[in-house]
Design a protein around this motif. Sequence first.
Motif, PDB file in Angstrom:
ATOM      1  N   LEU A  73      -5.059   7.915  -2.975  1.00  0.00           N
ATOM      2  CA  LEU A  73      -4.910   8.864  -3.594  1.00  0.00           C
ATOM      3  C   LEU A  73      -6.221   9.348  -4.286  1.00  0.00           C
ATOM      4  CD1 LEU A  73      -1.234   9.039  -4.808  1.00  0.00           C
ATOM      5  CD2 LEU A  73      -2.050   9.925  -2.513  1.00  0.00           C
ATOM      6  N   ILE A  74      -6.989   8.594  -4.219  1.00  0.00           N
ATOM      7  CA  ILE A  74      -8.226   8.452  -5.178  1.00  0.00           C
ATOM      8  C   ILE A  74      -9.131   9.739  -4.343  1.00  0.00           C
ATOM      9  CG2 ILE A  74     -10.492   7.510  -6.120  1.00  0.00           C
ATOM     10  CD1 ILE A  74      -8.652   4.915  -6.104  1.00  0.00           C
ATOM     11  N   ASP A  75     -10.004  10.539  -5.077  1.00  0.00           N
ATOM     12  CA  ASP A  75     -10.809  11.556  -4.614  1.00  0.00           C
ATOM     13  C   ASP A  75     -12.013  10.678  -3.876  1.00  0.00           C
ATOM     14  OD1 ASP A  75      -9.376  13.697  -5.256  1.00  0.00           O
ATOM     15  OD2 ASP A  75     -10.609  13.955  -7.258  1.00  0.00           O
ATOM     16  N   GLY A  76     -12.264  10.861  -2.572  1.00  0.00           N
ATOM     17  CA  GLY A  76     -13.237  10.146  -1.953  1.00  0.00           C
ATOM     18  C   GLY A  76     -12.883   9.072  -1.094  1.00  0.00           C
ATOM     19  N   ALA A  77     -11.502   8.714  -1.262  1.00  0.00           N
ATOM     20  CA  ALA A  77     -11.203   7.419  -0.508  1.00  0.00           C
ATOM     21  C   ALA A  77     -10.904   7.838   0.962  1.00  0.00           C
ATOM     22  CB  ALA A  77      -9.539   7.010  -1.032  1.00  0.00           C
ATOM     23  N   PRO A  78     -11.375   6.652   1.872  1.00  0.00           N
ATOM     24  CA  PRO A  78     -11.156   6.996   3.264  1.00  0.00           C
ATOM     25  C   PRO A  78      -9.648   7.466   3.659  1.00  0.00           C
ATOM     26  CG  PRO A  78     -11.696   4.882   2.742  1.00  0.00           C
ATOM     27  CD  PRO A  78     -11.398   5.223   1.514  1.00  0.00           C
ATOM     28  N   ASP A  79      -9.806   8.259   4.778  1.00  0.00           N
ATOM     29  CA  ASP A  79      -8.522   9.205   5.295  1.00  0.00           C
ATOM     30  C   ASP A  79      -7.345   7.990   5.244  1.00  0.00           C
ATOM     31  OD1 ASP A  79      -9.591  11.284   5.419  1.00  0.00           O
ATOM     32  OD2 ASP A  79     -10.182  11.118   7.223  1.00  0.00           O
ATOM     33  N   ASP A  80      -7.697   6.559   5.782  1.00  0.00           N
ATOM     34  CA  ASP A  80      -6.853   5.592   5.897  1.00  0.00           C
ATOM     35  C   ASP A  80      -7.587   4.066   5.154  1.00  0.00           C
ATOM     36  OD1 ASP A  80      -4.807   3.662   6.283  1.00  0.00           O
ATOM     37  OD2 ASP A  80      -4.810   4.064   8.456  1.00  0.00           O
ATOM     38  N   ILE A  81      -6.979   3.905   3.977  1.00  0.00           N
ATOM     39  CA  ILE A  81      -7.627   3.023   3.217  1.00  0.00           C
ATOM     40  C   ILE A  81      -7.395   1.583   3.683  1.00  0.00           C
ATOM     41  CG2 ILE A  81      -5.665   2.575   1.414  1.00  0.00           C
ATOM     42  CD1 ILE A  81      -8.171   2.984  -0.490  1.00  0.00           C
ATOM     43  N   TYR A  82      -6.356   1.462   4.619  1.00  0.00           N
ATOM     44  CA  TYR A  82      -5.788   0.146   5.098  1.00  0.00           C
ATOM     45  C   TYR A  82      -6.571  -0.180   6.589  1.00  0.00           C
ATOM     46  CZ  TYR A  82      -2.295   1.217   1.864  1.00  0.00           C
ATOM     47  OH  TYR A  82      -1.587   1.427   0.736  1.00  0.00           O
ATOM     48  N   PRO A  83      -6.656  -1.510   6.711  1.00  0.00           N
ATOM     49  CA  PRO A  83      -6.355  -2.654   6.345  1.00  0.00           C
ATOM     50  C   PRO A  83      -6.858  -2.888   4.929  1.00  0.00           C
ATOM     51  CG  PRO A  83      -7.520  -3.240   8.372  1.00  0.00           C
ATOM     52  CD  PRO A  83      -7.419  -1.813   7.941  1.00  0.00           C
ATOM     53  N   ALA A  84      -6.434  -3.768   4.112  1.00  0.00           N
ATOM     54  CA  ALA A  84      -6.895  -4.196   2.847  1.00  0.00           C
ATOM     55  C   ALA A  84      -6.193  -5.512   2.433  1.00  0.00           C
ATOM     56  CB  ALA A  84      -7.067  -3.098   1.861  1.00  0.00           C
ATOM     57  N   ILE A  85      -6.765  -6.002   1.287  1.00  0.00           N
ATOM     58  CA  ILE A  85      -6.198  -7.142   0.567  1.00  0.00           C
ATOM     59  C   ILE A  85      -5.843  -6.320  -0.852  1.00  0.00           C
ATOM     60  CG2 ILE A  85      -6.494  -9.173  -0.838  1.00  0.00           C
ATOM     61  CD1 ILE A  85      -6.483  -9.524   2.073  1.00  0.00           C
ATOM     62  N   GLY A  86      -4.366  -6.449  -1.133  1.00  0.00           N
ATOM     63  CA  GLY A  86      -4.145  -5.485  -2.373  1.00  0.00           C
ATOM     64  C   GLY A  86      -3.456  -6.400  -3.293  1.00  0.00           C
ATOM     65  N   LEU A  87      -4.002  -6.337  -4.632  1.00  0.00           N
ATOM     66  CA  LEU A  87      -3.540  -6.798  -5.875  1.00  0.00           C
ATOM     67  C   LEU A  87      -2.481  -5.781  -6.545  1.00  0.00           C
ATOM     68  CD1 LEU A  87      -3.716  -9.176  -7.880  1.00  0.00           C
ATOM     69  CD2 LEU A  87      -5.665  -7.889  -8.767  1.00  0.00           C
ATOM     70  N   ILE A  88      -1.214  -6.391  -6.690  1.00  0.00           N
ATOM     71  CA  ILE A  88      -0.567  -5.697  -7.813  1.00  0.00           C
ATOM     72  C   ILE A  88      -0.577  -6.615  -8.934  1.00  0.00           C
ATOM     73  CG2 ILE A  88       1.670  -5.280  -8.251  1.00  0.00           C
ATOM     74  CD1 ILE A  88       0.772  -3.237  -6.236  1.00  0.00           C
ATOM     75  N   VAL A  89      -0.758  -5.844 -10.183  1.00  0.00           N
ATOM     76  CA  VAL A  89      -1.049  -6.648 -11.548  1.00  0.00           C
ATOM     77  C   VAL A  89      -0.450  -5.624 -12.580  1.00  0.00           C
ATOM     78  CG1 VAL A  89      -3.198  -5.825 -11.829  1.00  0.00           C
ATOM     79  CG2 VAL A  89      -2.536  -7.867 -13.018  1.00  0.00           C
ATOM     80  N   SER A  90       0.753  -6.149 -13.068  1.00  0.00           N
ATOM     81  CA  SER A  90       1.639  -5.098 -13.773  1.00  0.00           C
ATOM     82  C   SER A  90       2.379  -6.058 -14.817  1.00  0.00           C
ATOM     83  CB  SER A  90       2.428  -4.400 -13.118  1.00  0.00           C
ATOM     84  OG  SER A  90       3.558  -5.025 -12.317  1.00  0.00           O
ATOM     85  N   GLY A  91       3.255  -5.515 -15.456  1.00  0.00           N
ATOM     86  CA  GLY A  91       3.893  -6.134 -16.540  1.00  0.00           C
ATOM     87  C   GLY A  91       4.937  -6.903 -15.874  1.00  0.00           C
ATOM     88  N   GLY A  92       5.671  -6.753 -14.837  1.00  0.00           N
ATOM     89  CA  GLY A  92       6.570  -7.678 -14.175  1.00  0.00           C
ATOM     90  C   GLY A  92       6.148  -8.339 -13.041  1.00  0.00           C
ATOM     91  N   HIS A  93       4.947  -7.906 -12.405  1.00  0.00           N
ATOM     92  CA  HIS A  93       4.461  -8.575 -11.152  1.00  0.00           C
ATOM     93  C   HIS A  93       2.882  -9.045 -11.184  1.00  0.00           C
ATOM     94  CE1 HIS A  93       8.201  -7.579  -8.934  1.00  0.00           C
ATOM     95  NE2 HIS A  93       8.420  -6.739  -9.710  1.00  0.00           N
ATOM     96  N   THR A  94       2.698  -9.979 -10.450  1.00  0.00           N
ATOM     97  CA  THR A  94       1.198 -10.267 -10.409  1.00  0.00           C
ATOM     98  C   THR A  94       1.436 -10.857  -8.725  1.00  0.00           C
ATOM     99  OG1 THR A  94       0.692 -10.925 -12.518  1.00  0.00           O
ATOM    100  CG2 THR A  94      -0.947 -11.469 -10.758  1.00  0.00           C
ATOM    101  N   SER A  95       1.068 -10.211  -7.704  1.00  0.00           N
ATOM    102  CA  SER A  95       0.953 -10.419  -6.383  1.00  0.00           C
ATOM    103  C   SER A  95      -0.145  -9.909  -5.568  1.00  0.00           C
ATOM    104  CB  SER A  95       2.201  -9.812  -5.905  1.00  0.00           C
ATOM    105  OG  SER A  95       3.458 -10.123  -6.675  1.00  0.00           O
ATOM    106  N   LEU A  96      -0.597 -10.740  -4.619  1.00  0.00           N
ATOM    107  CA  LEU A  96      -1.401 -10.438  -3.567  1.00  0.00           C
ATOM    108  C   LEU A  96      -0.812 -10.050  -2.151  1.00  0.00           C
ATOM    109  CD1 LEU A  96      -4.394 -13.066  -4.202  1.00  0.00           C
ATOM    110  CD2 LEU A  96      -4.658 -10.522  -4.288  1.00  0.00           C
ATOM    111  N   TYR A  97      -1.321  -9.019  -1.635  1.00  0.00           N
ATOM    112  CA  TYR A  97      -0.873  -8.768  -0.259  1.00  0.00           C
ATOM    113  C   TYR A  97      -1.824  -8.555   0.882  1.00  0.00           C
ATOM    114  CZ  TYR A  97       3.854  -7.593  -2.308  1.00  0.00           C
ATOM    115  OH  TYR A  97       4.875  -7.508  -3.158  1.00  0.00           O
ATOM    116  N   HIS A  98      -1.702  -8.787   1.988  1.00  0.00           N
ATOM    117  CA  HIS A  98      -2.437  -8.408   3.397  1.00  0.00           C
ATOM    118  C   HIS A  98      -1.931  -7.302   3.691  1.00  0.00           C
ATOM    119  CE1 HIS A  98      -4.030  -8.882   7.543  1.00  0.00           C
ATOM    120  NE2 HIS A  98      -4.783  -8.263   6.959  1.00  0.00           N
TER     121      HIS A  98
END
Length: 362
Positions: A128-153
Amino acid sequence: MTSAAGPELLLSIESTCDETAAAVIRRDGTVLGQCIATQETLHEQFGGVVPEIAARAHLERILPVIDTAVNQANVRGEELTAIAVADRPGLAGSLLVGVVAAKTLALAWNKPLIALNHLHAHLYACQLIDGAPDDIYPAIGLIVSGGHTSLYHCRTAIDLDYLGGTIDDAAGEAFDKVAAMLSLPFPGGVEVAKLAAEGNDRAYSFPRSMIHDPGDNFSFSGLKTAVRYAITGPGRQDFSSLEISDQVKRDVCASFEAAVVDVLVAKCRRAIKRHRNRNASNDQESNGGTNRLIVGGGVAANQRLRRDLQAAAKSDGFELWIAPPHLCTDNAVMGAIAWKKFEAGQFASLDLDITPGLQRGF
């Protein structure tokens, strides 16, 4: 009422923890209405989120929040295309309020119901970022929050493979607990970052747990313990009567923040390098290779993390997209991921149940 709708609007509901949120989102990602009710003042005296209090607050706020979002969008419920709600992971009582509200509205308005994974939605905020590609995937994803720290393909927005995550505390949880040790206001992570900006990040040599481990898991409990010993010395449990100078607080925060960020960045760089090498044929769709990192979750708003990831991306030559700060914390706008599930025909039944807890591996 004049409708701003048409056939391409969905209502997204978020209540996984202590934010009650709703948004009306067009298929192209345009947000026509949104509302977030926070609970910081309710939990401040306890130094953390109290599940029972959070659930009761959601009960009081869920309908006014939904009404506000729908009224801002100038649309009637009957004109919506679908109802989306986060059903996992999170606090049981909080999740239940949102899911029951979504199921009720889906039944009353005769609309399809879409169940969302809160973590996957955090990553989709990068789309949803302005200027992001129409499809930002595939990507490596990092979730980093109060309850989770996870890496995804992430092959697509809704096709994700779990690579690894924390085996104990999440990064954001460690921030909050260090803040409590230093008697900082709630929410603690923000306060730690503020003091860190004024401190010496080399004042304390805190451990970078698992930084050299070749896997994708994280550990922050040992770092938290090291911070406690740095403040009090071994054996002391009571922080209430401990006097800590402002400079010590700044230096502890800076050194702690540096340790967390160093581990996060190192793990991301290693995951990107490994998946970039899978792209030998230069056909990302066929073999899952990618040279792109996307980052979401509350701790993704941390300025040091953003700066160091940007430096790593420049040094290593990978593409980086980090959710904007206003979409890092819990919100309903990231529920726009529901359109991907809608297009794939992935609907939930009215007997949808919640999946609470600190879920890993999905």
